[in-house]
Design a protein around this motif. Structure first.
Motif, short mmCIF file in Angstrom:
data_model
loop_
_atom_site.label_atom_id
_atom_site.label_comp_id
_atom_site.label_asym_id
_atom_site.label_seq_id
_atom_site.Cartn_x
_atom_site.Cartn_y
_atom_site.Cartn_z
N UNK A 62 53.63 56.92 56.98
CA UNK A 62 53.34 58.22 56.37
C UNK A 62 52.33 59.00 57.20
N UNK A 63 51.32 58.32 57.72
CA UNK A 63 50.32 59.00 58.56
C UNK A 63 50.96 59.55 59.82
N UNK A 64 51.81 58.76 60.47
CA UNK A 64 52.48 59.23 61.69
C UNK A 64 53.39 60.43 61.38
N UNK A 65 54.15 60.32 60.30
CA UNK A 65 55.07 61.40 59.94
C UNK A 65 54.31 62.67 59.57
N UNK A 66 53.21 62.54 58.85
CA UNK A 66 52.41 63.71 58.48
C UNK A 66 51.89 64.40 59.74
N UNK A 67 51.41 63.61 60.67
CA UNK A 67 50.91 64.17 61.93
C UNK A 67 52.02 64.88 62.70
N UNK A 68 53.19 64.25 62.78
CA UNK A 68 54.32 64.83 63.50
C UNK A 68 54.81 66.12 62.84
N UNK A 69 54.74 66.19 61.52
CA UNK A 69 55.20 67.38 60.79
C UNK A 69 54.11 68.44 60.67
N UNK A 70 52.87 68.06 60.98
CA UNK A 70 51.76 69.00 60.86
C UNK A 70 51.40 69.31 59.42
N UNK A 71 51.52 68.30 58.55
CA UNK A 71 51.18 68.48 57.13
C UNK A 71 50.09 67.47 56.77
N UNK A 72 49.33 67.76 55.72
CA UNK A 72 48.33 66.78 55.27
C UNK A 72 49.00 65.49 54.80
N UNK A 73 48.28 64.39 54.93
CA UNK A 73 48.81 63.10 54.50
C UNK A 73 49.20 63.14 53.02
N UNK A 74 48.42 63.81 52.19
CA UNK A 74 48.74 63.88 50.76
C UNK A 74 50.11 64.52 50.54
N UNK A 75 50.45 65.52 51.31
CA UNK A 75 51.77 66.17 51.18
C UNK A 75 52.88 65.20 51.57
#
Length: 117
Positions: A62-75
């Motif tokens: 989830x952390x990697x995907x959030x970073x790749x998508x440019x969204x907060x981890x909570x999202x």
């Protein structure tokens, strides 16, 4: 969907644990973002009662995907939880029509969650 009072188990794990679970339950033994285990399926389904099932999310992925998508981890976690819940309730995205329906419902549920925030 019909439930007003039901139980759902949510677990946040690391990549190693989600890969182990995936392998133990017949999938490739590799990390994935979310696994869902509906209580209404399998040999103990008759004992599920008001238990919907389990959603397991890899916090590492989830952390990697959030970073790749440019969204907060909570999202990202919200999105994965919505996706996992839909699987617990029996939805799938193996066919294109199912994918379209599931994505539309995910978008609607994210909108509903946003209204509650």
């Amino acid at each position: 969907m019909g439930w007003t009072d039901a139980e759902l188990s949510i677990s946040l794990v690391d990549d190693a644990e989600i890969a182990r679970l995936a392998g133990d339950f017949g999938r490739a033994r590799r990390a994935t973002d979310v696994l869902s285990f509906p209580s209404a399926e399998g040999p103990s389904a008759e004992f599920a009662g008001d238990t919907l099932g389990d959603v397991v999310i890899s916090l590492d992925t989830a952390k990697r995907q959030a970073s790749a998508r440019g969204v907060p981890l909570a999202r990202e976690l919200d999105d994965l939880l919505v996706h996992g819940c839909l699987h617990v309730l029996g939805m799938d995205h193996a066919r294109a029509a199912d994918r379209t329906r599931m994505r539309a419902l995910e978008a609607h549920l994210r909108w509903e969650l946003g209204r509650l925030a």
